[in-house]
Design a protein around this motif. Structure first.
Motif, PDB file in Angstrom:
ATOM      1  N   ASP A  32       0.830  -1.202   0.000  1.00  0.00           N
ATOM      2  CA  ASP A  32       0.000   0.000   0.000  1.00  0.00           C
ATOM      3  C   ASP A  32       0.872   1.264   0.000  1.00  0.00           C
ATOM      4  OD1 ASP A  32      -1.748   2.022   0.508  1.00  0.00           O
ATOM      5  OD2 ASP A  32      -2.723   1.077   2.224  1.00  0.00           O
ATOM      6  N   ASP A  35       1.502   3.883   3.163  1.00  0.00           N
ATOM      7  CA  ASP A  35       2.545   3.744   4.182  1.00  0.00           C
ATOM      8  C   ASP A  35       3.762   4.600   3.866  1.00  0.00           C
ATOM      9  OD1 ASP A  35       1.250   1.863   5.760  1.00  0.00           O
ATOM     10  OD2 ASP A  35       1.828   0.240   4.412  1.00  0.00           O
ATOM     11  N   LEU A  38       2.429   8.957   3.398  1.00  0.00           N
ATOM     12  CA  LEU A  38       2.085   9.706   4.613  1.00  0.00           C
ATOM     13  C   LEU A  38       3.064   9.348   5.726  1.00  0.00           C
ATOM     14  CD1 LEU A  38      -1.813   9.606   4.745  1.00  0.00           C
ATOM     15  CD2 LEU A  38      -0.307  11.268   3.706  1.00  0.00           C
ATOM     16  N   PRO A  39       3.295  10.287   6.667  1.00  0.00           N
ATOM     17  CA  PRO A  39       4.201   9.968   7.770  1.00  0.00           C
ATOM     18  C   PRO A  39       3.633   8.827   8.616  1.00  0.00           C
ATOM     19  CG  PRO A  39       3.223  12.161   8.049  1.00  0.00           C
ATOM     20  CD  PRO A  39       2.762  11.646   6.745  1.00  0.00           C
ATOM     21  N   ASP A  41       3.082   8.457  11.645  1.00  0.00           N
ATOM     22  CA  ASP A  41       2.145   8.774  12.725  1.00  0.00           C
ATOM     23  C   ASP A  41       0.875   9.474  12.227  1.00  0.00           C
ATOM     24  OD1 ASP A  41       3.252  11.193  12.127  1.00  0.00           O
ATOM     25  OD2 ASP A  41       3.884  11.705  14.160  1.00  0.00           O
ATOM     26  N   ALA A  42       0.625   9.431  10.910  1.00  0.00           N
ATOM     27  CA  ALA A  42      -0.612  10.031  10.389  1.00  0.00           C
ATOM     28  C   ALA A  42      -1.814   9.258  10.942  1.00  0.00           C
ATOM     29  CB  ALA A  42      -0.621   9.980   8.869  1.00  0.00           C
ATOM     30  N   PRO A  43      -2.873   9.976  11.372  1.00  0.00           N
ATOM     31  CA  PRO A  43      -4.024   9.269  11.934  1.00  0.00           C
ATOM     32  C   PRO A  43      -4.765   8.442  10.874  1.00  0.00           C
ATOM     33  CG  PRO A  43      -4.435  11.636  11.843  1.00  0.00           C
ATOM     34  CD  PRO A  43      -3.013  11.433  11.431  1.00  0.00           C
ATOM     35  N   ASP A  44      -5.532   7.456  11.350  1.00  0.00           N
ATOM     36  CA  ASP A  44      -6.234   6.560  10.423  1.00  0.00           C
ATOM     37  C   ASP A  44      -7.178   7.302   9.489  1.00  0.00           C
ATOM     38  OD1 ASP A  44      -4.989   4.282  11.262  1.00  0.00           O
ATOM     39  OD2 ASP A  44      -6.406   3.931  12.892  1.00  0.00           O
ATOM     40  N   SER A  45      -7.830   8.366  10.029  1.00  0.00           N
ATOM     41  CA  SER A  45      -8.781   9.095   9.187  1.00  0.00           C
ATOM     42  C   SER A  45      -8.069   9.725   7.991  1.00  0.00           C
ATOM     43  CB  SER A  45      -9.484  10.162  10.018  1.00  0.00           C
ATOM     44  OG  SER A  45      -8.519  10.981  10.644  1.00  0.00           O
ATOM     45  N   ALA A  46      -6.832  10.213   8.217  1.00  0.00           N
ATOM     46  CA  ALA A  46      -6.080  10.825   7.122  1.00  0.00           C
ATOM     47  C   ALA A  46      -5.650   9.763   6.110  1.00  0.00           C
ATOM     48  CB  ALA A  46      -4.854  11.547   7.666  1.00  0.00           C
ATOM     49  N   ARG A  47      -5.316   8.584   6.616  1.00  0.00           N
ATOM     50  CA  ARG A  47      -4.919   7.497   5.722  1.00  0.00           C
ATOM     51  C   ARG A  47      -6.099   7.091   4.842  1.00  0.00           C
ATOM     52  NH1 ARG A  47      -0.667   4.570   6.864  1.00  0.00           N
ATOM     53  NH2 ARG A  47      -1.775   2.758   6.104  1.00  0.00           N
ATOM     54  N   ALA A  49      -8.626   9.000   4.060  1.00  0.00           N
ATOM     55  CA  ALA A  49      -8.886  10.095   3.119  1.00  0.00           C
ATOM     56  C   ALA A  49      -7.957   9.977   1.910  1.00  0.00           C
ATOM     57  CB  ALA A  49      -8.708  11.437   3.817  1.00  0.00           C
ATOM     58  N   ARG A  52      -9.047   7.156  -0.290  1.00  0.00           N
ATOM     59  CA  ARG A  52     -10.291   7.462  -0.996  1.00  0.00           C
ATOM     60  C   ARG A  52     -10.006   8.400  -2.171  1.00  0.00           C
ATOM     61  NH1 ARG A  52     -12.858   8.894   3.265  1.00  0.00           N
ATOM     62  NH2 ARG A  52     -12.535  11.124   3.047  1.00  0.00           N
ATOM     63  N   VAL A  53      -9.220   9.461  -1.900  1.00  0.00           N
ATOM     64  CA  VAL A  53      -8.930  10.456  -2.943  1.00  0.00           C
ATOM     65  C   VAL A  53      -8.224   9.798  -4.127  1.00  0.00           C
ATOM     66  CG1 VAL A  53      -7.502  12.487  -3.444  1.00  0.00           C
ATOM     67  CG2 VAL A  53      -8.877  12.424  -1.372  1.00  0.00           C
ATOM     68  N   ARG A  81       2.293  10.864  -6.074  1.00  0.00           N
ATOM     69  CA  ARG A  81       3.167  11.830  -5.407  1.00  0.00           C
ATOM     70  C   ARG A  81       3.054  13.212  -6.033  1.00  0.00           C
ATOM     71  NH1 ARG A  81       8.888  10.671  -5.614  1.00  0.00           N
ATOM     72  NH2 ARG A  81       8.413  10.018  -7.719  1.00  0.00           N
TER      73      ARG A  81
END
Lengths: 305, 506
Positions: A32, A35, A38-39, A41-47, A49, A52-53, A81
């Motif tokens: 995926d 990983d 995103l950094p 420690d990015a929260p699950d909701s951001a992952r 998002a 989805r985008v 990217r």
């Protein structure tokens, strides 16, 4: 001839479809991209998002059909990217890669063939032995090592050439010679062995017997007959060359497709990897088609019905 | 489609040739070599330092964390007043315009903050903007931000909001903005040949002071370590980021080059996962402590990093951070004690355990892991080294498939709260579940009084030292090389470099 050409072109279609499936599956198998992009420690909701985008939340099969259908419209998807069409990113860099590949191939042919001819003609002399030795070294030495070595010698110590980047012809010298080194070695070796074969043939003796100059015998009669296997090797080596640019472009900061591909692979930028694989495969297929057609031009005995 | 692609290809080719045929760069041009070409010049587009370094020379934030002082200092905002623990009033700098003429005012800041708070547009900053509630304009130079909870790292968050011109942003959109940004910064975007060179010129109308002696910045992506080093030695580059450790002895004696080593925010550690679900001898705290005695971190620092990596003093906070506990020290290398403790814990003959390690993600990662495995073998622990490709390593970190034992370098944002929260029981890659630690971490996350907060983290560090959820290895070091004529160049521990206070001598 025309029918042969058409048949060959039709035969490439399943190859291309195969490439599409394989490049799609292989990139997905690698994992995926979220990983890596995103950094950690990015929260699950951001992952979610991000997924989805970029359509990564869709089932694999529907991702594949979207990908395959869009390709026929010339849309290879957007880079994860760069958020830009992958095809534009690749095409933007294609000029640099072709420049490097063509320069390397030109050097390989201009140096490799005459070296092979001379080595064959002067068989078992010190010239032949040193050509064989250098070719062996050339084929054995990895190009990243050769590249770094040439940067240290020619850029840092002697300051003859820039250490990397693209621009004037000076920038081209080190990467093109590095990329061509293995090819020169290979072409010289193949030319040498084919020439040795040909030089022992009856028609060469005949050519000499009818009083042709030695130069004419070797460079015209012998080389033309030895050329078909050499041409095959050159055609097949386009694949090697396209693989080689990946390493060479990275070492010399050459702004080409190869370096884009390396970064895209490391970042799992699926659309870019797929585009590069697809285009490189297309180039390889087309070059091999051209080589097949060239046989007829070189050897009139080969006919296509 | 094809035609436009061809045109684009040709333009790129022509541009790159003409740029170079114009001759060598002038004396006032600074060429900077980084690993990667930026993906976007919009600083809130990613958290990758190579992108941020280039982008923030053009697009400025409200505040910046000055690496020279460690303090958070004004840029486009001049002051913050906390009206209550969850309500802040920002005062903006007067008379600043974007280089396209749009005014930098409350409308621009509200617009930019809203983007910063939107997870779809800025997923990489979601953790930093998590506690942002609303943002509104009070007057042209005042903005109110309300938070959903007390947020001790609020200033750090403000230092990461990049302010963009709203009209231009609306006109071109997020993606195109990142390719041709307009900001208020000391430099202005000129041209960009992807993967080759990105050129910026000094902003003649900059509100502050532009770097003396520098009229142009050229950013070059040079992925190969040796090539970056070579370009520095030949004078092609004036600033080089991420030099390999092996370049230290090469550059130390070059008078025309300054070697700049910066303690990195990255804390290297061996995770010793002890939660119920990861069954292994590491569930015993005595075993975890024994492993800390078994590893000679100073030898790793000296032998693999030429002594430039930083000892951790037995904690994950760095010396300048609030909450750094001066009473703590490294466990110290004591293999006899390690063996004795293991025997007492019921492992007189040691044990066997999988040890996962990335290969190619961190400097010397493989070598460090091999050294660690060797040291563990000395005390009877057989560590089966499993090397992972960086992408797979990150995936396994997220899902904690790395457990029970793994080598990792974690570089959270520069606030003890972000560092500590990685050891919270329910954090996805925490190696420990400890109620007392959780209580301290949660308390620290919302404590508004700085001294009380620092004390919480000091207590946490002491508890963590004793609980040993990790082997405390070393703090990383970032190595930069610059032209010796460059003054004031001070990169930050997160790989960020700035051009405030930088000058190029004649």
């Amino acid at each position: 001839m025309l029918r042969y050409t058409v048949r060959r072109i039709i035969l490439t279609i399943p190859v291309i479809l195969g490439i599409l499936v394989i490049s799609f599956m292989l990139t997905r198998l690698s994992g995926d991209p979220t990983d890596l992009i995103l950094p950690p420690d990015a929260p699950d909701s951001a992952r979610e998002a991000f997924r989805r985008v970029n359509g990564l939340d869709q089932p694999l099969i529907s991702q594949f059909f979207t990908f395959a259908i869009n390709i026929f419209r010339g849309d290879f998807g957007n880079s994860l990217r760069f958020h830009e069409p992958a095809l534009s990113l690749v095409m933007e860099r294609m000029g640099a890669t072709l420049e490097l590949a063509i320069a390397a191939m030109t050097i390989a042919i201009l140096v490799g063939i005459p070296t092979g001819v001379v080595a064959a003609y002067m068989r078992n002399t010190p010239v032949d032995i040193s050509v064989r030795g250098v070719s062996l070294l050339g084929q054995a030495m990895p190009s990243f090592y050769l590249g770094i070595l040439s940067i240290i010698i020619f850029a840092v110590w002697l300051r003859w050439f820039p250490s990397g980047g693209r621009g004037t012809w000076l920038h081209l010298v080190l990467p093109a010679t590095t990329l061509s080194f293995q090819l020169v070695a290979l072409i010289a070796r193949v030319t040498r062995s084919c020439m040795l074969d040909v030089l022992g043939q009856d028609y060469i003796r005949t050519a000499r017997a009818k009083g042709l100059s030695e130069r004419r015998v070797v460079w015209l009669h012998a080389l033309r007959n030895a050329f078909i296997p050499v041409l095959t090797v050159i055609g097949l080596q386009v694949g090697f060359l396209l693989g080689g640019v990946i390493v060479t472009e990275t070492v010399f900061s050459w702004p080409g497709v190869g370096r884009l591909a390396v970064q895209a692979i490391y970042a799992r930028d699926f659309p870019v990897v797929q585009t590069v694989v697809f285009l490189f495969a297309m180039i390889f297929v087309i070059v091999n088609l051209i080589v097949d057609l060239l046989y007829a031009a070189i050897d009139p005995r080969i006919g296509y019905r | 489609m094809i035609r436009s692609l061809l045109k684009r290809t040709a333009t790129a080719a022509l541009l790159s040739t003409s740029l170079l045929s114009a001759g060598a760069v002038g004396a006032e041009t600074i060429t900077i070599a980084q690993n990667f070409d930026p993906q976007t010049l919009w600083p809130n587009g990613t958290t990758a330092s190579d992108n941020l370094n280039a982008g923030s020379a053009i697009v400025e934030s409200l505040f910046w964390q000055n690496p020279a002082t460690g303090g958070i200092e004004p840029l486009l905002a001049t002051a913050v007043e906390m009206v209550s623990p969850t309500e802040a009033l920002l005062t903006l700098r007067e008379g600043v315009s974007f280089t396209n003429g749009e005014p930098m005012n409350a409308d621009a800041v509200v617009h930019s903050t809203e983007i910063f708070m939107d997870e779809e547009q800025t997923p990489a900053y979601a953790r930093v903007s998590d506690l942002f509630g609303t943002v509104e304009k009070i007057d042209d130079l005042t903005v109110r931000i309300t938070l959903t909870d007390t947020y001790p790292a609020f200033m750090l968050a403000l230092s990461q909001i990049s302010v963009v011109p709203p009209a231009y942003w609306e006109e071109v959109g997020l993606e195109a903005y990142g390719q041709n940004p307009i900001g208020t910064g000391p430099f202005v975007f000129e041209s960009w040949v992807r993967d080759d060179r990105l050129i910026m010129s000094a902003n003649a109308n900059y509100w502050g002071e532009t770097p003396a002696g520098i009229t142009e910045l050229v950013w070059r992506p040079v992925p190969e370590d040796t090539a970056r080093l070579a370009g520095l030695q030949t004078g092609e580059f004036q600033i080089v980021k991420d030099l390999p450790v092996s370049s230290i002895p090469v550059l130390e004696n070059e008078s025309s080059i300054t070697l700049v080593t910066v303690p990195s925010y990255r804390i290297y550690q061996i995770g010793l996962a002890s939660q119920e679900q990861y069954e292994s001898p590491l569930q015993d705290v005595a075993v975890r402590q024994a492993l800390n005695y078994a590893i000679d971190s100073q030898l790793i620092i000296d032998a693999l990093f030429f002594g430039r990596a930083i000892p951790l003093n037995g904690q994950v906070l760095r010396e300048p951070q609030p909450g750094f506990n001066t009473d703590l020290d490294d466990y110290g290398y004591d293999p006899d004690r390690a063996r004795a403790m293991l025997a007492e814990a019921g492992y007189p003959d040691g044990f066997e355990i999988d040890f996962k390690c990335p290969s190619g993600r961190y400097a010397q990662d493989r070598e460090v892991c091999e050294a660690v495995a060797g040291m563990l073998a000395d005390v009877g622990v057989t560590a089966n080294l499993i090397l992972l490709e960086p992408g797979e390593f990150l995936r396994q970190l997220r899902t904690m498939e790395l457990a029970p034992m793994y080598y990792v370098g974690l570089a959270p944002q520069d606030d003890p709260g972000f560092q500590a929260s990685q050891y919270l029981s329910d954090w996805r890659y925490s190696p420990i579940a400890n109620g007392d630690m959780d209580a301290l971490i949660t308390a620290g996350a919302t404590e508004a009084d700085p001294e009380a907060r620092a004390q919480i983290y000091r207590d946490l560090m002491a508890l963590m030292h004793e609980q040993a959820p990790i082997v405390f290895l070393y703090g990383g070091v970032d190595i930069y090389g610059t032209d010796a004529r460059l003054t004031g160049f001070q990169p930050r521990g997160d790989g960020r470099m700035f051009f405030y206070n930088v000058a190029l001598a004649e």
